[in-house]
Scaffold this motif. Structure first.
Motif, mmCIF file in Angstrom:
data_model
loop_
_atom_site.group_PDB
_atom_site.id
_atom_site.type_symbol
_atom_site.label_atom_id
_atom_site.label_comp_id
_atom_site.label_asym_id
_atom_site.label_seq_id
_atom_site.Cartn_x
_atom_site.Cartn_y
_atom_site.Cartn_z
ATOM 1 N N SER A 7 0.862 -1.170 0.000
ATOM 2 C CA SER A 7 0.000 0.000 0.000
ATOM 3 C C SER A 7 0.902 1.225 0.000
ATOM 4 C CB SER A 7 -0.881 -0.015 1.251
ATOM 5 O OG SER A 7 -1.552 1.203 1.405
ATOM 6 N N VAL A 8 0.603 2.176 -0.873
ATOM 7 C CA VAL A 8 1.367 3.422 -0.924
ATOM 8 C C VAL A 8 0.384 4.571 -0.736
ATOM 9 C CG1 VAL A 8 2.881 4.907 -2.280
ATOM 10 C CG2 VAL A 8 3.093 2.413 -2.465
ATOM 11 N N ASN A 9 0.511 5.248 0.372
ATOM 12 C CA ASN A 9 -0.388 6.360 0.708
ATOM 13 C C ASN A 9 -1.849 5.930 0.610
ATOM 14 O OD1 ASN A 9 1.841 8.051 1.140
ATOM 15 N ND2 ASN A 9 1.921 8.580 -1.016
ATOM 16 N N GLY A 10 -2.117 4.715 1.062
ATOM 17 C CA GLY A 10 -3.479 4.207 1.119
ATOM 18 C C GLY A 10 -3.979 3.531 -0.143
ATOM 19 N N LEU A 11 -3.173 3.502 -1.194
ATOM 20 C CA LEU A 11 -3.579 2.876 -2.451
ATOM 21 C C LEU A 11 -2.783 1.604 -2.689
ATOM 22 C CD1 LEU A 11 -3.711 6.078 -4.688
ATOM 23 C CD2 LEU A 11 -5.642 4.901 -3.598
ATOM 24 N N GLU A 12 -3.478 0.542 -3.090
ATOM 25 C CA GLU A 12 -2.807 -0.716 -3.377
ATOM 26 C C GLU A 12 -1.899 -0.552 -4.589
ATOM 27 O OE1 GLU A 12 -2.814 -3.693 -1.636
ATOM 28 O OE2 GLU A 12 -3.831 -2.458 -0.147
ATOM 29 N N ARG A 13 -0.759 -1.220 -4.540
ATOM 30 C CA ARG A 13 0.225 -1.139 -5.621
ATOM 31 C C ARG A 13 0.993 -2.446 -5.673
ATOM 32 N NH1 ARG A 13 2.649 3.483 -7.945
ATOM 33 N NH2 ARG A 13 4.578 2.967 -8.970
ATOM 34 N N THR A 14 1.403 -2.837 -6.864
ATOM 35 C CA THR A 14 2.212 -4.027 -7.045
ATOM 36 C C THR A 14 3.621 -3.596 -7.434
ATOM 37 O OG1 THR A 14 0.276 -5.261 -7.794
ATOM 38 C CG2 THR A 14 2.411 -6.191 -8.336
ATOM 39 N N VAL A 15 4.615 -4.191 -6.759
ATOM 40 C CA VAL A 15 6.023 -3.917 -7.077
ATOM 41 C C VAL A 15 6.754 -5.242 -7.195
ATOM 42 C CG1 VAL A 15 6.065 -1.657 -5.940
ATOM 43 C CG2 VAL A 15 6.703 -3.691 -4.641
ATOM 44 N N ASN A 16 7.901 -5.213 -7.818
ATOM 45 C CA ASN A 16 8.721 -6.417 -7.910
ATOM 46 C C ASN A 16 9.261 -6.795 -6.542
ATOM 47 O OD1 ASN A 16 8.440 -6.706 -10.703
ATOM 48 N ND2 ASN A 16 10.173 -5.358 -11.108
ATOM 49 N N GLN A 17 9.277 -8.088 -6.275
ATOM 50 C CA GLN A 17 9.880 -8.559 -5.028
ATOM 51 C C GLN A 17 11.338 -8.117 -5.025
ATOM 52 O OE1 GLN A 17 9.674 -12.793 -4.536
ATOM 53 N NE2 GLN A 17 9.965 -12.647 -2.344
ATOM 54 N N GLY A 18 11.821 -7.647 -3.892
ATOM 55 C CA GLY A 18 13.191 -7.159 -3.783
ATOM 56 C C GLY A 18 13.327 -5.660 -3.988
ATOM 57 N N THR A 19 12.212 -4.974 -4.255
ATOM 58 C CA THR A 19 12.243 -3.522 -4.439
ATOM 59 C C THR A 19 12.605 -2.845 -3.118
ATOM 60 O OG1 THR A 19 10.585 -3.581 -6.195
ATOM 61 C CG2 THR A 19 10.868 -1.476 -5.042
ATOM 62 N N THR A 20 13.545 -1.914 -3.185
ATOM 63 C CA THR A 20 13.911 -1.166 -1.983
ATOM 64 C C THR A 20 13.022 0.068 -1.863
ATOM 65 O OG1 THR A 20 15.544 0.228 -3.097
ATOM 66 C CG2 THR A 20 16.336 -1.880 -2.161
ATOM 67 N N ASP A 64 3.309 -4.406 3.105
ATOM 68 C CA ASP A 64 3.831 -3.206 3.758
ATOM 69 C C ASP A 64 2.933 -2.019 3.425
ATOM 70 O OD1 ASP A 64 6.019 -4.228 5.119
ATOM 71 O OD2 ASP A 64 7.498 -3.601 3.611
ATOM 72 N N ALA A 65 2.797 -1.118 4.383
ATOM 73 C CA ALA A 65 2.066 0.129 4.179
ATOM 74 C C ALA A 65 3.081 1.265 4.173
ATOM 75 C CB ALA A 65 1.038 0.336 5.283
ATOM 76 N N VAL A 66 3.300 1.835 2.997
ATOM 77 C CA VAL A 66 4.284 2.899 2.812
ATOM 78 C C VAL A 66 3.554 4.236 2.775
ATOM 79 C CG1 VAL A 66 6.064 3.828 1.279
ATOM 80 C CG2 VAL A 66 5.765 1.343 1.484
ATOM 81 N N PHE A 67 4.094 5.203 3.491
ATOM 82 C CA PHE A 67 3.562 6.561 3.445
ATOM 83 C C PHE A 67 4.695 7.501 3.087
ATOM 84 C CE2 PHE A 67 0.525 4.362 6.058
ATOM 85 C CZ PHE A 67 -0.673 4.832 5.565
ATOM 86 N N THR A 68 4.425 8.424 2.190
ATOM 87 C CA THR A 68 5.385 9.460 1.836
ATOM 88 C C THR A 68 4.764 10.802 2.216
ATOM 89 O OG1 THR A 68 4.522 9.682 -0.420
ATOM 90 C CG2 THR A 68 6.315 8.106 -0.084
ATOM 91 N N PHE A 69 5.600 11.714 2.657
ATOM 92 C CA PHE A 69 5.105 13.019 3.080
ATOM 93 C C PHE A 69 6.223 14.033 3.011
ATOM 94 C CE2 PHE A 69 6.197 10.272 6.586
ATOM 95 C CZ PHE A 69 6.993 11.036 7.412
#
Length: 75
Positions: A7-20, A64-69
């Motif tokens: 989750s990125v800022n409350g929105l579901e997202r798909t990323v490659n495994q191993g993404t930093t 993981d729940a990621v938040f950017t601000f």
């Protein structure tokens, strides 16, 4: 390559495994057509602040729940 859901800022997202976290921040800025400058954003994962210097070593995990601000400066 295998992908994971986060989750990125409350929105579901798909990323490659191993993404930093650093790679995700760069990708988000590129998608938003912003200058790729990691100093313009602060990050938290699962409600825990992750410093700029720790982003490259922080590998994202499924759900993981990621938040950017915008970072707050001052004294």
């Amino acid at each position: 390559m295998t992908t994971i859901s986060i989750s990125v800022n409350g929105l579901e997202r798909t990323v490659n495994q191993g993404t930093t976290l650093a790679a995700l921040v760069e990708q988000l800025q590129t998608e938003a057509r912003q200058e790729t400058d990691p100093t313009t954003v602060a990050t938290a994962v699962n409600e825990i602040f992750v410093s700029r210097s720790a982003r490259e070593a922080y590998t994202l995990q499924a759900n993981d729940a990621v938040f950017t601000f915008s970072p707050i400066t001052g004294g």
